[in-house]
Design a protein around this motif. Sequence first.
Motif, mmCIF file in Angstrom:
data_model
loop_
_atom_site.group_PDB
_atom_site.id
_atom_site.type_symbol
_atom_site.label_atom_id
_atom_site.label_comp_id
_atom_site.label_asym_id
_atom_site.label_seq_id
_atom_site.Cartn_x
_atom_site.Cartn_y
_atom_site.Cartn_z
ATOM 1 N N ARG A 197 0.853 -1.210 0.000
ATOM 2 C CA ARG A 197 0.000 0.000 0.000
ATOM 3 C C ARG A 197 0.884 1.255 0.000
ATOM 4 O O ARG A 197 0.893 2.036 0.944
ATOM 5 N N GLU A 256 -12.046 19.182 -6.700
ATOM 6 C CA GLU A 256 -11.924 18.449 -5.441
ATOM 7 C C GLU A 256 -12.528 19.150 -4.225
ATOM 8 O O GLU A 256 -11.833 19.377 -3.235
ATOM 9 N N ARG A 266 -13.371 15.005 -0.114
ATOM 10 C CA ARG A 266 -12.476 13.852 -0.263
ATOM 11 C C ARG A 266 -12.994 12.984 -1.407
ATOM 12 O O ARG A 266 -14.197 12.907 -1.639
ATOM 13 N N GLU A 267 -12.089 12.299 -2.061
ATOM 14 C CA GLU A 267 -12.458 11.650 -3.329
ATOM 15 C C GLU A 267 -12.621 10.137 -3.210
ATOM 16 O O GLU A 267 -12.315 9.405 -4.141
ATOM 17 N N PHE A 268 -13.136 9.683 -2.089
ATOM 18 C CA PHE A 268 -13.294 8.241 -1.932
ATOM 19 C C PHE A 268 -14.700 7.757 -2.256
ATOM 20 O O PHE A 268 -14.924 6.564 -2.375
ATOM 21 N N SER A 269 -15.663 8.679 -2.361
ATOM 22 C CA SER A 269 -17.032 8.266 -2.668
ATOM 23 C C SER A 269 -17.475 8.850 -4.003
ATOM 24 O O SER A 269 -17.784 10.040 -4.115
ATOM 25 N N THR A 325 -7.246 10.458 -5.252
ATOM 26 C CA THR A 325 -7.818 9.175 -4.866
ATOM 27 C C THR A 325 -6.858 8.034 -5.193
ATOM 28 O O THR A 325 -6.087 8.104 -6.145
ATOM 29 N N ASP A 326 -6.901 6.986 -4.403
ATOM 30 C CA ASP A 326 -6.092 5.799 -4.686
ATOM 31 C C ASP A 326 -6.641 5.074 -5.911
ATOM 32 O O ASP A 326 -7.750 5.309 -6.341
ATOM 33 N N GLY A 327 -5.842 4.138 -6.440
ATOM 34 C CA GLY A 327 -6.365 3.269 -7.487
ATOM 35 C C GLY A 327 -5.973 3.656 -8.889
ATOM 36 O O GLY A 327 -6.505 3.089 -9.855
ATOM 37 N N SER A 359 -9.512 3.972 -10.497
ATOM 38 C CA SER A 359 -10.501 4.793 -9.790
ATOM 39 C C SER A 359 -10.879 6.004 -10.637
ATOM 40 O O SER A 359 -12.022 6.458 -10.609
#
Length: 361
Positions: free
Chosen positions: A93, A217, A220-223, A244-246, A250
């Motif tokens: 990670r 942005e 937060r960019e997780f949803s 964002t991760d991924g 993503s």
Amino acid sequence: MKITSVTVVLVERPGFSPAFVWRKNLPGSDGRTTGAWLVIETDAGITGFAPAGRGVIFNDYVDRRFRDELIGQDPLQREYLWERLWELDRIERFPAGVIGIIDVALWDIGGKQAGLPIYKLMGGFRESLPSYASTVTYSSIEEFLDIADQALALGYPAIKLHAFGDAKKDALLGEKLRAHVGDDVPLMYDGSAGFDLMDAVYLGNALYDSGFAWYEEPMREFSVTAYKWLGERVRIPLLLGEVTDGAHMSAGDFAASGVATALRTSTGLRGGFTGAMRIAHLADAYHLRAEVHGMGLESAHLCMAIKNTTYYESLVWGNPIKLESLLDSNGNVHGPKGPGVGYETLWAESGVPAGLEKFLK
Ligand SMILES: [Mg+2]
């Protein structure tokens, strides 16, 4: 060609001078930190470089994972090596940026082998692009207006705000700034994830009324779902997917959900040149723009190679502000000369970082 050595040279970085702040609840600019240069040597006598922001952490990853993975590999097999690093990420990670550091050094080798700057090797699209002055957070609306005047006088054709992180106050700043600079100056806003949905809706609508070109942005960019709800409630174009991760996977969800008007891409947060170009091409498939995050040589290369992009981001801080040295007097960035990324060109002017002399032939 084979990789023969992978070295991390730790360097003490003095931090931004003068120091600056971001929105409320975020830390400001880094003070003194330990950074690093990654150095990858090959049996062809070509050496690749890349800077790393968190030197101690990066050094640990190289010692435990990357050196053994890379030595003996062909540095021109960038897609293969990217996938190997992505596999290691499943266990480790990695913080954003770690895969990109290695990818940048591999492209530096590829560019030097070809005798080309990176953007030509990737397939050039243009030779110059306008920038925008990307502000830090200033103390008051009045100071922001003064900075805007300075930016336009220096030649910057557009301005992006990193503002207070207070929806009401930022909306008022947007309104006052628009009145101050007139209708013809492109203005953008970067929320640095400072808001929840209710405040993001309020501010997005206010910025739309003030004629802002994009809203970057705000949360937060997780949803992706939360952003979909935001997109249903505001008309301003949303620029998403900076942190964002991924990687491109993503970013793909932000595109496929229909919420992003443009995607963010960068070498620093998106897996180097390889990852950044994956996102640019993914965006292009949906007629979305891929706007490049962050300043520096790496970003300048991306700005020359990505068809569907409009601006180079140039951070301005302190007061008075300065025009970034990569820009001309009209605020345009140009294709770096290389070969490779072109760090050596900068070092010819600013001096070779301590510890790197022995790697320069
Ligand atoms: Mg941003």
